[in-house]
Motif scaffolding. Structure first.
Motif, short mmCIF file in Angstrom:
data_model
loop_
_atom_site.label_atom_id
_atom_site.label_comp_id
_atom_site.label_asym_id
_atom_site.label_seq_id
_atom_site.Cartn_x
_atom_site.Cartn_y
_atom_site.Cartn_z
N GLU A 20 -1.99 5.78 13.03
CA GLU A 20 -3.30 5.10 13.18
C GLU A 20 -3.07 3.60 13.44
O GLU A 20 -3.70 3.02 14.30
CB GLU A 20 -4.13 5.26 11.90
CG GLU A 20 -4.86 6.59 11.81
CD GLU A 20 -5.70 6.69 10.53
OE1 GLU A 20 -6.30 7.74 10.34
OE2 GLU A 20 -5.73 5.73 9.73
N TRP A 21 -2.17 3.02 12.63
CA TRP A 21 -1.92 1.59 12.78
C TRP A 21 -1.25 1.27 14.12
O TRP A 21 -1.39 0.17 14.64
CB TRP A 21 -1.04 1.09 11.61
CG TRP A 21 -1.77 1.15 10.29
CD1 TRP A 21 -3.11 1.04 10.10
CD2 TRP A 21 -1.20 1.34 8.99
NE1 TRP A 21 -3.42 1.15 8.76
CE2 TRP A 21 -2.26 1.33 8.04
CE3 TRP A 21 0.08 1.51 8.50
CZ2 TRP A 21 -2.07 1.49 6.67
CZ3 TRP A 21 0.27 1.66 7.13
CH2 TRP A 21 -0.79 1.66 6.23
N LYS A 76 -7.84 10.35 2.14
CA LYS A 76 -6.40 10.62 2.05
C LYS A 76 -5.65 9.42 1.49
O LYS A 76 -5.97 8.31 1.81
CB LYS A 76 -5.86 10.95 3.43
CG LYS A 76 -6.13 12.39 3.78
CD LYS A 76 -5.84 12.63 5.20
CE LYS A 76 -6.29 14.00 5.62
NZ LYS A 76 -6.42 14.14 7.02
N THR A 134 12.82 9.38 8.93
CA THR A 134 11.42 9.65 9.28
C THR A 134 10.84 8.49 10.09
O THR A 134 10.13 8.70 11.09
CB THR A 134 10.57 9.86 8.00
OG1 THR A 134 11.15 10.90 7.23
CG2 THR A 134 9.14 10.22 8.33
N ALA A 135 11.17 7.27 9.65
CA ALA A 135 10.66 6.09 10.35
C ALA A 135 11.14 6.09 11.80
O ALA A 135 10.36 5.79 12.72
CB ALA A 135 11.12 4.82 9.64
N ALA A 178 9.36 8.86 13.79
CA ALA A 178 7.96 8.47 14.01
C ALA A 178 7.87 7.39 15.08
O ALA A 178 6.95 7.41 15.92
CB ALA A 178 7.37 7.96 12.70
N ARG A 197 -1.14 7.34 8.60
CA ARG A 197 -1.51 5.91 8.62
C ARG A 197 -0.69 5.17 9.69
O ARG A 197 -1.22 4.35 10.43
CB ARG A 197 -1.26 5.27 7.26
CG ARG A 197 -2.14 5.74 6.16
CD ARG A 197 -3.57 5.19 6.31
NE ARG A 197 -4.37 5.86 5.32
CZ ARG A 197 -4.90 7.07 5.48
NH1 ARG A 197 -4.77 7.70 6.63
NH2 ARG A 197 -5.60 7.63 4.52
N TYR A 198 0.61 5.47 9.70
CA TYR A 198 1.49 4.77 10.65
C TYR A 198 0.98 4.94 12.09
O TYR A 198 0.85 3.97 12.84
CB TYR A 198 2.93 5.30 10.51
CG TYR A 198 3.87 4.78 11.57
CD1 TYR A 198 4.37 3.48 11.52
CD2 TYR A 198 4.26 5.59 12.65
CE1 TYR A 198 5.23 3.01 12.50
CE2 TYR A 198 5.11 5.12 13.63
CZ TYR A 198 5.59 3.82 13.56
OH TYR A 198 6.43 3.35 14.53
N ILE A 210 0.87 11.55 4.70
CA ILE A 210 -0.20 10.53 4.74
C ILE A 210 0.36 9.21 5.29
O ILE A 210 -0.29 8.55 6.10
CB ILE A 210 -0.81 10.35 3.34
CG1 ILE A 210 -1.71 11.57 3.05
CG2 ILE A 210 -1.63 9.07 3.24
CD1 ILE A 210 -2.15 11.70 1.63
N LYS A 211 1.59 8.88 4.91
CA LYS A 211 2.20 7.66 5.46
C LYS A 211 2.31 7.77 6.98
O LYS A 211 2.03 6.81 7.71
CB LYS A 211 3.61 7.47 4.88
CG LYS A 211 3.62 6.72 3.58
CD LYS A 211 5.05 6.35 3.21
CE LYS A 211 5.05 5.57 1.90
NZ LYS A 211 6.38 5.15 1.51
N LEU A 212 2.71 8.95 7.43
CA LEU A 212 2.85 9.15 8.88
C LEU A 212 1.50 9.03 9.60
O LEU A 212 1.39 8.40 10.65
CB LEU A 212 3.47 10.52 9.17
CG LEU A 212 4.98 10.59 8.94
CD1 LEU A 212 5.44 12.05 8.86
CD2 LEU A 212 5.74 9.87 10.05
#
Lengths: 217, 324
Positions: free
Chosen positions: A67-68, A217, A102-103, A106, A64-65, A60-62
């Motif tokens: 999307e942002w 989500k 991960t950051a 991404a 959102r990332y 979910i963080k990914l």
């Protein structure tokens, strides 16, 4: 999970090859396996259930990332990121800080999938997936029904707080929120966080009610 | 983690794409490593949604936010939820009635009995009547509107029907006129053809007479003796049909193309003797023929009037240029 055909670019030269040059032969293609996924989950947590939760949270963080970062197909890119990390772990790479790693993956994927320059904004707004509330008594809008139903299902104190938070406009709204925070004896930012969490629960309920799994989500 | 306000500002700058380049990498990493930062960005996003719905963003911020919004159905949905929350939390203002006594209040004071159970019953009855009559009145209004719509639709349909009938009449008259024209042209054509044939078949000094003697029988390729070379100018052709036996009072000859199209039909023909043969002769204008194969079917009529098929005669017509 998908087939990964584009591993993380070599940080040594720092260059990101264009997509056309990134295609690999079928021999080089890598497909995720249950074993590879288990290795990845083990890195997240020794407890299998907890690892599953962390996997979902990371995904979910990914999403959102991306999307942002205004990337198209945020969910696909999130899965691609996870696939790449799973592959690295499967290939034996030792990752000490999974979240930081991960950051960085991404970030590369976001760079590879920079958003297309948009046309004038007015051209797009008509196509927004926004469903306006209808006012036809004979055919009530399911969104309105779900909203009302889910609002009613909230614990009374949460519903009261949510509606109180959204009262008024402009300066009155700010004053109202300061007073609310004082009444609850919490800082204004804590009020903001509390209301956001209630709203998230409301959205989750509306999403379920509408049968739209992707919303909350 | 940074101070809340500072964190909120950074989150908002990040969401609007305005974060200083030197801060981007570390901020983005903290999204994954620090759950509080991630939640702060989510909350700031929600603040932006509220500001967007309340029209509190600057034009530039609005434009930037819409760029993210365009790619996210989730945000579009959140906008709807926020709109509804704002509407629910702050319903439209209700106008407070003036304290002065209105005409209605004065009327009510005159009509209503004094306060008490009687007044309550009266109020309830009045309310029921008022609601009932309102419903009836609304229904009547709706029916009247529906009736008006139907009436106008019916008028339009009737008008259209009349137009179609008039159009049909016009078409019918036109068709009659055209049919008559065609008949007149056909009659004229037939008359001219007959006249032409009569002219061609009428014996005259200037008309050439050609004779072709035909024996009975049909073959795939008619003999050279059964071939008529069309003259360059119109001529009369005399076909002499040889008879095997002469057992009939009269004869009838029908000339057709090999495909069955009738060219001529002559009845009441008498046989006559030519040399050692009995023959039946028919005379036709050369203008009736075009190059091709033809058939003469000869029938005999007995004394009792019975008609018997006698024989078929075949011949070929060609021009000077027709290949043999």
């Amino acid at each position: 999970m998908s087939v990964v055909s584009d591993p993380l670019p070599d940080k040594g030269n720092g260059a990101i090859p264009p997509d056309s040059l990134r295609e690999e032969s079928p021999k080089q293609k890598w497909a995720i396996t249950a074993e590879a996924l288990e290795k990845f989950l083990a890195v997240l947590s020794p407890d299998y259930e907890e690892a599953g939760k962390q996997y979902e949270a990371l995904r979910i963080k990914l999403i959102r990332y991306f999307e942002w970062k205004r990337c198209d197909r945020a969910e696909e890119l999130a899965d691609l990121t996870l696939d790449r990390i799973v592959r690295k772990i499967d290939e034996g790479q030792i990752i000490t800080n999974l979240k930081a790693y991960t950051a960085s993956v991404a970030k590369f994927i976001a760079l590879e999938n920079l958003p297309e320059p948009l046309e004038p904004i007015e051209d797009h707004l008509g196509a927004l997936p926004v469903v306006e509330a209808r006012h036809d008594d004979d055919d009530p809008d399911p969104q309105v029904i779900c909203f009302d139903r889910c609002l009613d299902e909230l614990p009374p104190e949460n519903r009261k707080l949510l509606l109180a938070y959204y009262q008024d406009q402009g300066r009155d709204k700010i004053d109202n929120r300061i007073q609310l925070a004082e009444r609850l004896s919490i800082p204004l930012n804590a009020l903001r966080i509390r209301v956001f969490r209630i709203k998230k629960a409301l959205e989750k309920c509306i999403g379920k009610c509408l049968g739209v799994a992707s919303i909350p989500k | 983690m940074a101070e809340p306000r500072n964190s909120e500002t950074l989150a908002k700058q990040f969401l609007l794409g305005k974060l200083a380049p030197e801060l981007v990498d570390s901020f983005e990493e903290s999204l994954f490593t620090d759950d509080a930062v991630f939640e702060e960005v989510e909350i700031s996003e929600d603040d932006l949604v509220e500001a967007y719905v309340s029209d509190e963003l600057s034009p530039e911020e609005r434009k930037q936010f819409e760029r993210t919004l365009l790619r996210s159905p989730r945000l579009a949905q959140r906008i709807q939820v926020t709109k509804r929350l704002l509407m629910k939390a702050s319903p439209p203002p209700v106008h407070i009635q003036k304290q002065t006594m209105s005409w209605w209040a004065r009327l009510k004071a005159m009509l209503l009995p004094p306060a008490g159970s009687g007044r309550l019953a009266f109020a309830a009855t009045a309310l029921v009547l008022l609601v009932g009559s309102s419903i009836l009145f609304m229904d009547w209004l709706r029916l009247r509107e529906t009736s008006k719509t139907w009436q106008s639709e019916r008028t339009a349909l009737e008008k259209r029907n009349e137009e179609l009938l008039a159009e049909q009449n016009r078409t019918s008259v036109e068709q009659d006129r055209l049919r008559k024209d065609v008949e007149a042209v056909r009659a004229e054509n037939s008359k001219l053809t007959e006249q032409l044939e009569r002219e061609a078949e009428r014996p005259s000094l200037s008309t050439i007479l050609l004779a072709l003697t035909l024996g009975p029988g049909i073959s795939r390729a008619p003999a050279e003796s059964h071939t008529l070379n069309l003259p360059a100018t119109p001529a009369r052709i005399q076909f002499n049909l040889l008879l095997g036996s002469d057992a009939y009072v009269s004869y009838k000859a029908v000339v057709t193309t090999i495909g069955g199209r009738e060219i001529s039909q002559q009845s009441n023909l008498k046989s006559h003797t030519k040399g050692a043969n009995k023959i039946v002769s028919i005379v036709l204008s050369s203008t009736r023929f075009t190059p091709g194969d033809y058939l003469v079917t000869l029938s005999g009529v007995t004394k009792s009037g019975q008609v018997d098929q006698v024989d078929d005669y075949q011949f070929r017509v060609r021009t000077a240029s027709t290949p043999r």
